[in-house]
Design a protein around this motif. Structure first.
Motif, PDB file in Angstrom:
ATOM      1  N   ALA A  33       1.487  17.092  -5.447  1.00 10.58           N
ATOM      2  CA  ALA A  33       0.781  17.014  -4.170  1.00 10.58           C
ATOM      3  C   ALA A  33       0.934  15.637  -3.534  1.00 10.58           C
ATOM      4  N   ALA A  34       1.070  14.603  -4.351  1.00 13.83           N
ATOM      5  CA  ALA A  34       1.135  13.229  -3.841  1.00 13.83           C
ATOM      6  C   ALA A  34       2.563  12.700  -3.755  1.00 13.83           C
ATOM      7  N   GLN A  35       3.559  13.562  -3.894  1.00 15.58           N
ATOM      8  CA  GLN A  35       4.922  13.067  -4.072  1.00 15.58           C
ATOM      9  C   GLN A  35       5.436  12.248  -2.901  1.00 15.58           C
ATOM     10  N   ASP A  36       5.124  12.596  -1.670  1.00 18.61           N
ATOM     11  CA  ASP A  36       5.600  11.794  -0.540  1.00 18.61           C
ATOM     12  C   ASP A  36       4.964  10.414  -0.553  1.00 18.61           C
ATOM     13  N   GLY A  37       3.708  10.347  -0.985  1.00 19.23           N
ATOM     14  CA  GLY A  37       3.029   9.064  -1.081  1.00 19.23           C
ATOM     15  C   GLY A  37       3.550   8.184  -2.196  1.00 19.23           C
ATOM     16  N   LEU A  38       4.233   8.772  -3.180  1.00 22.94           N
ATOM     17  CA  LEU A  38       4.887   7.956  -4.195  1.00 22.94           C
ATOM     18  C   LEU A  38       6.004   7.123  -3.584  1.00 22.94           C
ATOM     19  N   VAL A  39       6.707   7.702  -2.641  1.00 22.32           N
ATOM     20  CA  VAL A  39       7.843   7.033  -2.008  1.00 22.32           C
ATOM     21  C   VAL A  39       7.380   6.081  -0.912  1.00 22.32           C
ATOM     22  N   ASP A  40       6.479   6.537  -0.081  1.00 28.32           N
ATOM     23  CA  ASP A  40       6.009   5.753   1.067  1.00 28.32           C
ATOM     24  C   ASP A  40       4.487   5.829   1.117  1.00 28.32           C
ATOM     25  N   PRO A  41       3.802   5.032   0.317  1.00 30.88           N
ATOM     26  CA  PRO A  41       2.342   5.117   0.272  1.00 30.88           C
ATOM     27  C   PRO A  41       1.729   4.867   1.648  1.00 30.88           C
ATOM     28  N   PRO A  42       0.823   5.754   2.105  1.00 26.53           N
ATOM     29  CA  PRO A  42       0.228   5.580   3.429  1.00 26.53           C
ATOM     30  C   PRO A  42      -0.744   4.409   3.512  1.00 26.53           C
ATOM     31  N   ARG A  43      -1.227   3.942   2.366  1.00 29.48           N
ATOM     32  CA  ARG A  43      -2.144   2.808   2.362  1.00 29.48           C
ATOM     33  C   ARG A  43      -1.541   1.695   1.522  1.00 29.48           C
ATOM     34  N   SER A  44      -1.576   0.488   2.046  1.00 31.37           N
ATOM     35  CA  SER A  44      -0.969  -0.641   1.334  1.00 31.37           C
ATOM     36  C   SER A  44      -2.064  -1.574   0.829  1.00 31.37           C
ATOM     37  N   PHE A  45      -1.732  -2.272  -0.252  1.00 28.77           N
ATOM     38  CA  PHE A  45      -2.639  -3.233  -0.872  1.00 28.77           C
ATOM     39  C   PHE A  45      -1.854  -4.527  -1.124  1.00 28.77           C
ATOM     40  N   GLU A  46      -2.508  -5.654  -0.879  1.00 28.17           N
ATOM     41  CA  GLU A  46      -1.843  -6.947  -1.006  1.00 28.17           C
ATOM     42  C   GLU A  46      -2.161  -7.591  -2.345  1.00 28.17           C
ATOM     43  N   ALA A  47      -1.129  -8.087  -2.994  1.00 31.39           N
ATOM     44  CA  ALA A  47      -1.300  -8.845  -4.235  1.00 31.39           C
ATOM     45  C   ALA A  47      -1.607 -10.292  -3.876  1.00 31.39           C
ATOM     46  N   ILE A  48      -2.643 -10.831  -4.483  1.00 29.94           N
ATOM     47  CA  ILE A  48      -3.100 -12.200  -4.203  1.00 29.94           C
ATOM     48  C   ILE A  48      -2.736 -13.100  -5.372  1.00 29.94           C
ATOM     49  N   ALA A  49      -2.106 -14.233  -5.058  1.00 32.78           N
ATOM     50  CA  ALA A  49      -1.739 -15.182  -6.095  1.00 32.78           C
ATOM     51  C   ALA A  49      -2.997 -15.811  -6.685  1.00 32.78           C
ATOM     52  N   LEU A  50      -3.013 -15.945  -7.997  1.00 35.93           N
ATOM     53  CA  LEU A  50      -4.121 -16.596  -8.693  1.00 35.93           C
ATOM     54  C   LEU A  50      -3.743 -18.018  -9.055  1.00 35.93           C
ATOM     55  N   ASP A  51      -4.677 -18.917  -8.956  1.00 34.99           N
ATOM     56  CA  ASP A  51      -4.471 -20.285  -9.431  1.00 34.99           C
ATOM     57  C   ASP A  51      -4.777 -20.315 -10.915  1.00 34.99           C
TER      58      ASP A  51
END
Length: 309
Positions: free
Chosen positions: A290-308
């Motif tokens: 059911a989620a296969q299209d979202g595996l390729v092009d996720p409709p929601r993005s999340f940002e990775a934040i660098a840690l000190d």
């Protein structure tokens, strides 16, 4: 910078530049549901990667069903025989990566490492990504005796990429990381002890960065670390196979040339889409189709934040 740039992980087989990456995926298989290879193979193929699955066990369903399960571990010698067969037809040099997960016996761990050596002899550019599944008895997930020791010693020394959760990270380092800084220190202890270049800590529960409404991951290299979080969706019974899915997604990102940070971000977005589809369907098993299209092009993005750290 020792934390490898994207090109260090855009690894393919020599002489096969026009072919997609190929992953030899050695982990469990369930006939019903999504765990081990049953959670990892379809997403990797949907993302355009060839997958050659080798099953360490074949069970009717995953082991966290109260009703139990049926099935048996794969004979240890069969793991090596399957790799030899692939080698005999001249295809092992096309293998871009080995992904290992749940082991049915301690002896299978040695067989997996023999396969890793065989693959790297055929293609020195291939990488070994180890998901050191150690079980969670409180949840009904158990591993055979000796598997934890194998991962703490042999897997930690041999893998290029390690994908433990916090509990597994603690076992592998003889520590109890309970803060983000402690997680980074433990992950770097693994990096310093073997050949690994990246440690993806897949679930930061009990590590001080994982409130009840978030699923969080931490990616650690020799010099940099990134944190990423997605909303934790409601489930009557949390689905199984999430770790198998995320390890596979992250490996594919590296093989397709994403930077480690970008691979983490895609993994988070694709993971969330699978969980969203599963939650909306009110299902116990991951809804990968059911989620296969979202595996390729996720409709929601999340940002990775660098840690000190």
């Amino acid at each position: 910078m020792r934390f490898g740039p994207a090109r260090a992980f855009a690894l393919g087989a020599r002489g096969f530049a026009s072919r997609p990456p190929a992953v030899l995926s050695i982990q469990s298989h369930v006939c019903y549901g999504a765990a081990g290879n049953s959670a990892a193979v379809f997403p990797m193929r949907r993302l355009g990667v060839e997958v050659w699955p080798v099953n360490t066990v074949q069970f009717s369903n995953h082991t966290q069903y109260a009703e139990g399960w049926e099935g048996l571990p794969t004979p240890t010698e069969q793991i090596g025989l399957l790799a030899k067969g692939i080698e005999r037809i001249g295809a092992l040099g096309r293998c871009s990566a080995i992904l290992s997960g749940y082991l049915g016996t301690e002896e299978q761990g040695g067989a997996v490492l023999d396969v890793v050596r065989r693959v790297k002899a055929a293609n020195p550019a291939a990488i070994y990504c180890c998901d050191p599944v150690m079980g969670h008895p409180a949840k009904g997930c158990v591993v055979p005796e000796g598997v934890q020791r194998h991962h703490a010693e042999a897997s930690a020394a041999s893998a290029d990429v390690l994908c433990p959760n916090v509990l597994e990270l603690g076992v592998m380092t003889g520590s109890e990381p309970d803060t983000p800084q402690a997680v980074v220190r433990a992950a770097r202890a693994l990096l310093g002890a073997g050949s690994a270049r990246l440690v993806l800590v897949k679930h930061l529960a009990h590590a001080g960065l994982s409130p009840d409404d978030s699923f969080e991951m931490l990616l650690v290299g020799h010099e940099e670390a990134w944190h990423i979080a997605t909303p934790l969706l409601p489930f009557g019974r949390p689905p199984v196979g999430v770790g198998d899915l995320t390890s596979a997604l992250f490996l594919v990102g590296l093989l397709q040339g994403r930077s480690p940070k970008a691979a983490l971000e895609h993994t988070a977005g694709a993971y969330f889409e699978v969980m969203r589809a599963t939650s909306e369907a009110e299902e116990y098993e991951l809804q990968l189709v059911a989620a296969q299209d979202g595996l390729v092009d996720p409709p929601r993005s999340f940002e990775a934040i660098a840690l000190d750290a």
